[in-house]
Design an enzyme around this catalytic site. Sequence first.
Site, PDB file in Angstrom:
ATOM      1  N   ASP A  18      -9.872  18.594   0.096  1.00 18.78           N
ATOM      2  CA  ASP A  18     -10.034  18.724   1.384  1.00 18.78           C
ATOM      3  C   ASP A  18      -8.864  19.174   1.551  1.00 18.78           C
ATOM      4  O   ASP A  18      -7.641  18.890   0.785  1.00 18.78           O
ATOM      5  CB  ASP A  18     -10.563  17.550   1.978  1.00 18.78           C
ATOM      6  CG  ASP A  18      -9.688  16.375   1.737  1.00 18.78           C
ATOM      7  OD1 ASP A  18      -8.684  16.223   1.225  1.00 18.78           O
ATOM      8  OD2 ASP A  18     -10.555  15.554   1.221  1.00 18.78           O
TER       9      ASP A  18
ATOM     10  N   HIS B  96      -6.339  15.919   1.000  1.00 12.93           N
ATOM     11  CA  HIS B  96      -5.478  15.875  -0.441  1.00 12.93           C
ATOM     12  C   HIS B  96      -4.902  17.435  -1.184  1.00 12.93           C
ATOM     13  O   HIS B  96      -3.850  17.171  -1.747  1.00 12.93           O
ATOM     14  CB  HIS B  96      -6.875  15.678  -0.994  1.00 12.93           C
ATOM     15  CG  HIS B  96      -6.935  14.317  -1.796  1.00 12.93           C
ATOM     16  ND1 HIS B  96      -7.970  13.938  -0.541  1.00 12.93           N
ATOM     17  CD2 HIS B  96      -6.757  13.537  -1.735  1.00 12.93           C
ATOM     18  CE1 HIS B  96      -7.951  12.598  -0.223  1.00 12.93           C
ATOM     19  NE2 HIS B  96      -7.274  12.927  -1.502  1.00 12.93           N
TER      20      HIS B  96
ATOM     21  N   LYS C  36      -5.961  -0.834  -7.980  1.00 12.55           N
ATOM     22  CA  LYS C  36      -6.359   0.964  -6.943  1.00 12.55           C
ATOM     23  C   LYS C  36      -6.800   1.562  -8.129  1.00 12.55           C
ATOM     24  O   LYS C  36      -6.054   1.549  -9.102  1.00 12.55           O
ATOM     25  CB  LYS C  36      -6.623   0.399  -6.093  1.00 12.55           C
ATOM     26  CG  LYS C  36      -6.530  -0.841  -5.254  1.00 12.55           C
ATOM     27  CD  LYS C  36      -8.099  -0.329  -4.013  1.00 12.55           C
ATOM     28  CE  LYS C  36      -8.121   0.530  -3.626  1.00 12.55           C
ATOM     29  NZ  LYS C  36      -9.465   0.514  -3.013  1.00 12.55           N
TER      30      LYS C  36
ATOM     31  N   CYS D 130      -4.010  12.276  -4.053  1.00 14.41           N
ATOM     32  CA  CYS D 130      -2.292  11.994  -2.949  1.00 14.41           C
ATOM     33  C   CYS D 130      -1.154  11.061  -3.367  1.00 14.41           C
ATOM     34  O   CYS D 130       0.029  11.676  -2.102  1.00 14.41           O
ATOM     35  CB  CYS D 130      -3.609  11.608  -1.212  1.00 14.41           C
ATOM     36  SG  CYS D 130      -3.782  10.241  -1.031  1.00 14.41           S
ATOM     37  N   TYR D 131      -1.640  10.146  -3.568  1.00 15.68           N
ATOM     38  CA  TYR D 131      -0.636   9.471  -3.820  1.00 15.68           C
ATOM     39  C   TYR D 131       0.810   9.380  -5.224  1.00 15.68           C
ATOM     40  O   TYR D 131       1.850   9.043  -4.792  1.00 15.68           O
ATOM     41  CB  TYR D 131      -1.004   8.041  -5.321  1.00 15.68           C
ATOM     42  CG  TYR D 131      -1.284   6.492  -3.660  1.00 15.68           C
ATOM     43  CD1 TYR D 131      -1.130   6.587  -2.304  1.00 15.68           C
ATOM     44  CD2 TYR D 131      -3.078   6.849  -4.153  1.00 15.68           C
ATOM     45  CE1 TYR D 131      -2.127   5.725  -1.384  1.00 15.68           C
ATOM     46  CE2 TYR D 131      -3.988   6.201  -3.137  1.00 15.68           C
ATOM     47  CZ  TYR D 131      -3.552   6.215  -1.680  1.00 15.68           C
ATOM     48  OH  TYR D 131      -3.777   4.889  -0.630  1.00 15.68           O
TER      49      TYR D 131
ATOM     50  N   HIS E 160       0.860  -1.138  -0.106  1.00 15.32           N
ATOM     51  CA  HIS E 160       0.201   0.298  -0.107  1.00 15.32           C
ATOM     52  C   HIS E 160       0.931   0.846  -0.197  1.00 15.32           C
ATOM     53  O   HIS E 160       2.113   1.540   0.611  1.00 15.32           O
ATOM     54  CB  HIS E 160      -1.139  -0.965   0.925  1.00 15.32           C
ATOM     55  CG  HIS E 160      -1.646   1.047   1.256  1.00 15.32           C
ATOM     56  ND1 HIS E 160      -1.012   2.292   2.130  1.00 15.32           N
ATOM     57  CD2 HIS E 160      -3.314   0.831   1.622  1.00 15.32           C
ATOM     58  CE1 HIS E 160      -2.573   3.387   1.996  1.00 15.32           C
ATOM     59  NE2 HIS E 160      -3.574   2.537   1.334  1.00 15.32           N
TER      60      HIS E 160
ATOM     61  N   ARG F 171      -2.525   1.338  -4.856  1.00 10.83           N
ATOM     62  CA  ARG F 171      -2.041  -0.677  -4.587  1.00 10.83           C
ATOM     63  C   ARG F 171      -2.727  -0.643  -6.341  1.00 10.83           C
ATOM     64  O   ARG F 171      -2.699  -0.575  -6.854  1.00 10.83           O
ATOM     65  CB  ARG F 171      -3.235  -1.390  -3.917  1.00 10.83           C
ATOM     66  CG  ARG F 171      -3.284  -1.345  -2.365  1.00 10.83           C
ATOM     67  CD  ARG F 171      -4.436  -1.220  -1.419  1.00 10.83           C
ATOM     68  NE  ARG F 171      -5.494  -0.850  -0.980  1.00 10.83           N
ATOM     69  CZ  ARG F 171      -6.545  -1.291  -0.818  1.00 10.83           C
ATOM     70  NH1 ARG F 171      -7.085  -2.329  -0.739  1.00 10.83           N
ATOM     71  NH2 ARG F 171      -7.816  -0.661  -0.542  1.00 10.83           N
TER      72      ARG F 171
ATOM     73  N   ASP G 164      -9.257  14.018  -4.132  1.00  7.81           N
ATOM     74  CA  ASP G 164      -7.679  12.579  -5.128  1.00  7.81           C
ATOM     75  C   ASP G 164      -7.611  12.702  -6.610  1.00  7.81           C
ATOM     76  O   ASP G 164      -7.176  12.082  -7.778  1.00  7.81           O
ATOM     77  CB  ASP G 164      -9.440  12.043  -4.657  1.00  7.81           C
ATOM     78  CG  ASP G 164      -9.330  10.478  -5.104  1.00  7.81           C
ATOM     79  OD1 ASP G 164      -9.360   9.770  -5.429  1.00  7.81           O
ATOM     80  OD2 ASP G 164     -10.269   9.575  -4.037  1.00  7.81           O
TER      81      ASP G 164
ATOM     82  N   ASP H 102      -5.071   7.866  -7.209  1.00  8.77           N
ATOM     83  CA  ASP H 102      -5.462   8.805  -6.554  1.00  8.77           C
ATOM     84  C   ASP H 102      -4.979  10.525  -6.086  1.00  8.77           C
ATOM     85  O   ASP H 102      -3.471  10.247  -5.799  1.00  8.77           O
ATOM     86  CB  ASP H 102      -5.867   8.443  -5.225  1.00  8.77           C
ATOM     87  CG  ASP H 102      -6.250   9.414  -4.404  1.00  8.77           C
ATOM     88  OD1 ASP H 102      -5.717  10.650  -4.172  1.00  8.77           O
ATOM     89  OD2 ASP H 102      -7.185   8.535  -2.765  1.00  8.77           O
TER      90      ASP H 102
END
Lengths: 366, 308
Positions: free
Chosen positions: A311, A314, A254, A259-260, A205, A251, A304, A257
């Site tokens: 938010d 993020h 998935k 934030c990654y 993750h 992941r 995201d 996003d």
Amino acid sequence: MLETRTLREQRETEDLCVPLLEQEDNPELFVFFRDKHVKFLRGMLGNLSSGFISLDASRPWMVFWAVNGLALMGVDTSELRGEIEATLLKCQHPDGGFGGGFGQPAHLACTYASIMALAHTSPAAWSKIDRKKLCEWLLTLKQPDGSFKMCLHGETDPRATYCALSVASILKIMDKKLTENVATYIKTCQTYEGGFGNQPLAEAHGGYAFCALATLHLIPDLNIAETIDLPGFISWLVARQQHVVPGFSGRINKLVDGCYGHWVGGCWALVESIDEGITELWDRDGLQSYNLMCCQADRGGLRDKPGCGPDSYHTNYVLCGLAACQYAYSNPGKWQPTAQCTPSVLPLHPVYGLPLTTANRADGWT
Amino acid sequence: MSLFWEDYNWDDVQPVFEDNSSGKLAAIAYSDEYKKAMGYLRAVMGAGEHSERALALTKQIIADNAAHYSVWDYRLDIVKNIGNDVFDYRKVGLVKSHAPTIGEDGEWLNELTLDTPKNYQIWNYRQHLEIKDCPEYYNGEVVAVKFILEDDPKNFHAWSHLKWTVSSSLKNCSAPLLLEPLLEYTNQLIQEDVFNNSAWSFRYFLYQTWPVLKSAETLDKEILFVEEKIAMDPMNESPWPYLKAVCNEFSPNALSTLRSVAIKFPDNARALEAVAETSPAEEQAAYCQKLCELENFRANYWRYKFKC
């Protein structure tokens, strides 16, 4: 024709993102809307509605994300110093560490957020962190296998080791008792996929991967390449960046996003510093495109993916992701940045997650 | 039966309220009820009180904010101290519910688990309520996890909890969970969505826990299983690291086993990568060239990896 939930969700995401990415050639759209994001984060530091009640145990995070994001955008946050100090010192627990709000027991994640937010203030505020108590409290969380618990009855995972060692490092209270067996523990969290999970035999993750790798960077004199399966890790890392939508997923299989861009994208600076031969194995421009074209909300703030609201979390981590793709670093440990394009944000300290100038300034405080 | 928190007598408690004259960044406009409850919580939590009224109070705050780690931690302290007498599941018969938990209201906890599945605290809390040597406990946790995964098949916390449940049952229970139904569960989920990487990861966990793949016959069957799944979409990232790991861990001829599967999927980047990895160094340049053509956007990586 194969059809599954994963394929459907992936297609839906691509359908949302691709039309936006295709407008990259439009100079009016391929822009970093700094002023809007500044306004958004300033708003998130003001009074929040009762709808934010679920963040009652995350007050230090709300302060950290907003202040850190503002500073990354080059905003002078000095006029906020008094309030940052007052808000966070209310969260300091008499027995050491910081809680999620006034009168709450200490928690490692909140402690990380509080101390990193206080790094944006002054030596006077910094000196009000009770380091002796903090160190004692950290040791109560330390487990014989090298892991840390997040709080008294909390879970153990690489987030906890990262939070514990990063605050100990920046406050210069690092010692052998804190770092003992940590590298061995982190190694056990590397999965067959190559990334890191929250425990042995977990699924890899992005969040835990960053925390694991950053933890290893915080252990003095550690040979990281000999500690983990580095080729396996790089293989997993490379595959986290998608081609059609060039942001990062956290992941295998998935969705992307924003934030990654930090949790996974931020791993690249940490990996590149291990071995000079590792250079430009990923698509910096792709991450920048995803962040600028897909993560900027019309009303300001970052998100995201299209369809999600912005938010503070993020916003800060998409900004960190921009730093990840816009700078390369030399001289590991000192982290000397070189801009790879006209940057939207200031360079980031790849381990602490603070603007580099903020981290270096706090480093000079005793 | 516990009452609503305000139905208890609190006359002896001086609530502790936050001083909001300064330090107002990101201040949340709490409802008066929540502010009042938190005021009492700080007081009793600070004093370390373990009582029924404090338990009722934590229930109210959790209802308002299930992400509140402080309250979960405190509730656990209380349950561990007084729960055995007041809420022992053996006395109130919670074994009948899906997840019987010692000293705790299992039905309430299950409802909350379903309502806030992304919550970190709740799974950790459930683990602290472990009833060692009670098969119903471990079975109950499996049922709770399956409920969550039905809606959200890649829920990270739920999968973590399932792994913990399996390991703990093997360690602490004389009638532990069994491999076959769990393996069948991964069959089912992988059948439904072959891209569900969490299910692949759990399958690997099962084989690490029960090393049945040490038998050549079982290993052959497993390799065939993976091959069939790869055939559904050879670009699916999930089965490849799984296959490599299974070969490395259990096959006496890891490289040739991996290669024998990979060569069945020509002109596919994932398969070609595996073929290249299992080739002698002097042959890798050609594969690298081909990989760069198939996945030009990763060309730097292929050249780095295969040193060409």
